[in-house]
Every structure is written in structure tokens, then in C-alpha cells.
Design a protein around this motif. Sequence first.
Motif, PDB file in Angstrom:
ATOM      1  N   GLN A  82     127.205 -34.868 -45.079  1.00 18.47           N
ATOM      2  CA  GLN A  82     127.246 -34.668 -46.532  1.00 18.47           C
ATOM      3  C   GLN A  82     126.307 -35.623 -47.244  1.00 18.47           C
ATOM      4  O   GLN A  82     125.570 -35.230 -48.165  1.00 18.47           O
ATOM      5  CB  GLN A  82     128.681 -34.872 -47.032  1.00 18.47           C
ATOM      6  N   LEU A  83     126.301 -36.867 -46.807  1.00 18.56           N
ATOM      7  CA  LEU A  83     125.415 -37.866 -47.402  1.00 18.56           C
ATOM      8  C   LEU A  83     123.954 -37.480 -47.194  1.00 18.56           C
ATOM      9  O   LEU A  83     123.136 -37.541 -48.129  1.00 18.56           O
ATOM     10  CB  LEU A  83     125.707 -39.226 -46.776  1.00 18.56           C
ATOM     11  N   ALA A  84     123.610 -37.072 -45.990  1.00 17.46           N
ATOM     12  CA  ALA A  84     122.225 -36.709 -45.680  1.00 17.46           C
ATOM     13  C   ALA A  84     121.766 -35.501 -46.481  1.00 17.46           C
ATOM     14  O   ALA A  84     120.632 -35.470 -46.988  1.00 17.46           O
ATOM     15  CB  ALA A  84     122.094 -36.432 -44.183  1.00 17.46           C
ATOM     16  N   GLN A  85     122.612 -34.505 -46.584  1.00 16.95           N
ATOM     17  CA  GLN A  85     122.249 -33.300 -47.346  1.00 16.95           C
ATOM     18  C   GLN A  85     121.972 -33.639 -48.808  1.00 16.95           C
ATOM     19  O   GLN A  85     121.029 -33.102 -49.423  1.00 16.95           O
ATOM     20  CB  GLN A  85     123.374 -32.261 -47.252  1.00 16.95           C
ATOM     21  N   ALA A  86     122.762 -34.550 -49.358  1.00 19.85           N
ATOM     22  CA  ALA A  86     122.549 -34.947 -50.752  1.00 19.85           C
ATOM     23  C   ALA A  86     121.252 -35.727 -50.902  1.00 19.85           C
ATOM     24  O   ALA A  86     120.499 -35.538 -51.869  1.00 19.85           O
ATOM     25  CB  ALA A  86     123.736 -35.768 -51.242  1.00 19.85           C
ATOM     26  N   ILE A  87     120.966 -36.615 -49.966  1.00 22.90           N
ATOM     27  CA  ILE A  87     119.719 -37.392 -50.009  1.00 22.90           C
ATOM     28  C   ILE A  87     118.518 -36.466 -49.958  1.00 22.90           C
ATOM     29  O   ILE A  87     117.491 -36.699 -50.619  1.00 22.90           O
ATOM     30  CB  ILE A  87     119.689 -38.412 -48.856  1.00 22.90           C
ATOM     31  N   ALA A  88     118.642 -35.390 -49.196  1.00 19.64           N
ATOM     32  CA  ALA A  88     117.535 -34.434 -49.051  1.00 19.64           C
ATOM     33  C   ALA A  88     117.196 -33.730 -50.363  1.00 19.64           C
ATOM     34  O   ALA A  88     116.102 -33.164 -50.501  1.00 19.64           O
ATOM     35  CB  ALA A  88     117.862 -33.406 -47.974  1.00 19.64           C
ATOM     36  N   THR A  89     118.108 -33.763 -51.332  1.00 22.85           N
ATOM     37  CA  THR A  89     117.830 -33.126 -52.627  1.00 22.85           C
ATOM     38  C   THR A  89     117.071 -34.059 -53.564  1.00 22.85           C
ATOM     39  O   THR A  89     116.688 -33.649 -54.658  1.00 22.85           O
ATOM     40  CB  THR A  89     119.144 -32.692 -53.314  1.00 22.85           C
ATOM     41  N   THR A  90     116.868 -35.312 -53.148  1.00 22.78           N
ATOM     42  CA  THR A  90     116.147 -36.280 -53.973  1.00 22.78           C
ATOM     43  C   THR A  90     114.718 -36.436 -53.464  1.00 22.78           C
ATOM     44  O   THR A  90     114.312 -35.769 -52.509  1.00 22.78           O
ATOM     45  CB  THR A  90     116.848 -37.654 -53.936  1.00 22.78           C
ATOM     46  N   ARG A  91     113.986 -37.369 -54.059  1.00 25.90           N
ATOM     47  CA  ARG A  91     112.613 -37.636 -53.602  1.00 25.90           C
ATOM     48  C   ARG A  91     112.573 -38.526 -52.362  1.00 25.90           C
ATOM     49  O   ARG A  91     111.492 -38.752 -51.808  1.00 25.90           O
ATOM     50  CB  ARG A  91     111.799 -38.272 -54.739  1.00 25.90           C
ATOM     51  N   LEU A  92     113.700 -39.040 -51.963  1.00 23.22           N
ATOM     52  CA  LEU A  92     113.753 -39.812 -50.726  1.00 23.22           C
ATOM     53  C   LEU A  92     113.433 -38.891 -49.549  1.00 23.22           C
ATOM     54  O   LEU A  92     113.749 -37.710 -49.559  1.00 23.22           O
ATOM     55  CB  LEU A  92     115.140 -40.424 -50.537  1.00 23.22           C
ATOM     56  N   ARG A  93     112.817 -39.474 -48.527  1.00 22.38           N
ATOM     57  CA  ARG A  93     112.418 -38.686 -47.354  1.00 22.38           C
ATOM     58  C   ARG A  93     113.461 -38.850 -46.249  1.00 22.38           C
ATOM     59  O   ARG A  93     113.823 -39.962 -45.894  1.00 22.38           O
ATOM     60  CB  ARG A  93     111.051 -39.126 -46.850  1.00 22.38           C
ATOM     61  N   ILE A  94     113.916 -37.717 -45.697  1.00 15.83           N
ATOM     62  CA  ILE A  94     114.909 -37.761 -44.623  1.00 15.83           C
ATOM     63  C   ILE A  94     114.685 -36.585 -43.679  1.00 15.83           C
ATOM     64  O   ILE A  94     114.303 -35.486 -44.110  1.00 15.83           O
ATOM     65  CB  ILE A  94     116.346 -37.733 -45.197  1.00 15.83           C
ATOM     66  N   ASP A  95     114.903 -36.837 -42.390  1.00 14.63           N
ATOM     67  CA  ASP A  95     114.804 -35.788 -41.377  1.00 14.63           C
ATOM     68  C   ASP A  95     116.225 -35.344 -41.034  1.00 14.63           C
ATOM     69  O   ASP A  95     116.935 -36.013 -40.281  1.00 14.63           O
ATOM     70  CB  ASP A  95     114.090 -36.331 -40.132  1.00 14.63           C
TER      71      ASP A  95
END
Length: 346
Positions: A262-275
Motif C-alpha cells: 500500500q505504501l509503495a503504490q501510494a509513493i508511485a503516484t508522486t514524483r518520487l521514483r520507485i520500482d
Amino acid sequence: MIPIDLRSDTVTRPALAMREAMFYAEVGDDGYGEDPTVNRLEQLAAELCGKEAGLFVSSGTQGNQIAVMVHAGRGQEVICDYQAHMFNSETGGISALSGAQPCPVMAPDGKLTPELIEPAIRERKMNAPQTALITVENTHNAAGGVYYTPAELGAVHALAAEYGIPVHMDGARVANAAVAQGLPLAELARHADSMQMCLSKGLCAPVGSVLVGSAEFIRQARRYRRLLGGGMRQAGILAAAGIVALETMLPRLADDHRNAGQLAQAIATTRLRIDLERVQTNIVLFDTAPLGVSAAEFIVRLREHGILAGNAYGRNKVRMVTHHDVSAGQIEYTISVIQRLAGEAC
């Protein structure tokens, strides 16, 4: 406000059942093999992992280094991933304690394959170090908690067997790998000749790991534990918590995985970069470079809102690790803060 501590799952505190078990633990002198609670823990861990025997050790690092000491020695070489904990985060133990040298292999996703390993296996020549051990890390910390499947581990083990080389698994978070795949621990451990697994971290015990392998391997490992000053006396007080961990804590790791997802999916909606493909268990790594701020700067801003995170693997990588002591509600709050900070960053 009590901080939401996402720096690591090492910060977990023992559950009430563990504290009670520790209080009432039957103890003896483990140096004489007479602590019944330690003996029970070692037997339980060995059975869960499908191995002949186990050894209670003070930490994952101690377990890993004891394994290397059994498998490898002076003038020999240990193949590992270049991001491996055993290579980067155990204070040079392979060379300092065993006299062997690490042979780091570049594995982009942290996972070694036969195609990556085989070129690193040394020819048996008089002037070359002998390849004595292959190591794998499951789950892989620096790669964001990715896990090996049984098929991937089996392929590595089969190659190792062709060359007569043992395989050791750094299974600090192997319980996470097993739960994420819906597998028993033995299904992963059977592809390694030895394995250490942490009882702390997500399993919440306050101290310790268990090293498992054949009866002969553990006989030698026990001697090296003594050499390192790791012989413990009435250690059943600690082992009792480990028993509770193995008997009750594995299923709940799925909650940590859901929170991390859940945390990762939310981060992916921001300008932060995540795989997102690498968020397979309870570790979330993301990159602050697109915001124009360093990881250290972003971590300070998080701390101002009562959230603790860790700076990992470079100037711009932030690590968050979900665990027993972080609730779903706290994850929701963390998401709201990250989204706000990512929107404000320039």
C-alpha cells in the motif's frame, strides 16, 4: 507523539507472549548442551527448515560468518552478490575471520543466477584461489526485499553441485520470502546446504538467529561459535522468545507485506521514483532525485512529522521497512505525509 519507526524491522519489540515465555523459561547451561529451551528452539528451527540440526546464535551476522568459517578458509573464495549483506555490512568478516576472500558478482536485481555464477567459479590452478562457497541472500535487503523462488534457488544449487561447491543462504528474512510465496520454510531451505534465519526483525524476538544444516555442519559450527565468544549459558531466556516467534509469528508477516504494498503504490503516484516490481515483501526503497532533494533532506522532513526512515544505498535512496509495530493506520498517515512532502519539494 511517538514516532512511526520505519527505519528497519530490527526495531520490533517482543510480544507479550514472548515476554511471558522468557519469564517462565526452563534453563540450563547451554555450554554443556543442557539448556532445554535452547535445545527445543534448535530442534524446532531444524524441523521447520527440513535440516538435521540447528544452532542458536546471537545474530544473523554471527550465523553467516560461522557458516563461512565452516565452508571456506584461507586461500579460498566466496561468491556473493556485490550488494550482499555478507559482503557490505558484516565488517569484512569473510576475510577477517575465515581468511577467505569474497568474489562479488554484479547481479542487477540482487539475485544470483547460474549464468552469473558460473564465470566466477575458479579453475583449479596452483596460482588461483579455490571457489569454496556460493552464497545467496533471501530476501535481498539492498534490492528492496525481493525473494528467490524455489526454481531460482534450485538452479543455483544444481550448478553448485556440478562443481562440488556448497551453497549458504543468508536467510535473515527468509520467513518473509516463504510467507510471500505461500511456501513452507523447508521448500526454500532445501536448496541450500546451510542457512541462517533471524528470529528478530519481522518475527519480533528480541535477540538471535538460528543456523541450520547437516548434523556434521552444526557440529563444526558449534566449535566456531565458541571461538567467536558466542557460547551462551542460560540462554533459554532468549530462546524462549524465538520459539514463540517460530510458532506464532510467521503468518502475520503477510500484514507487513500488505502495508508495504500500500505504501509503495501510494509513493508511485508522486514524483518520487520507485520500482514497484521490487516491492515483494516488507521493504520499500524509493528515490528522491526527481524532487531535487537528497535522501538525507527528505528523511529530516519526515522526522519533523514524526516518521523515521533510513538512508540506504546512495545519496537519494530512502528505505522504509514495515513490521509488527507499525499499524495500517500509521501507514495511512505516512502516505499522507509523503504525498504532501513530495508535492511541496522543489
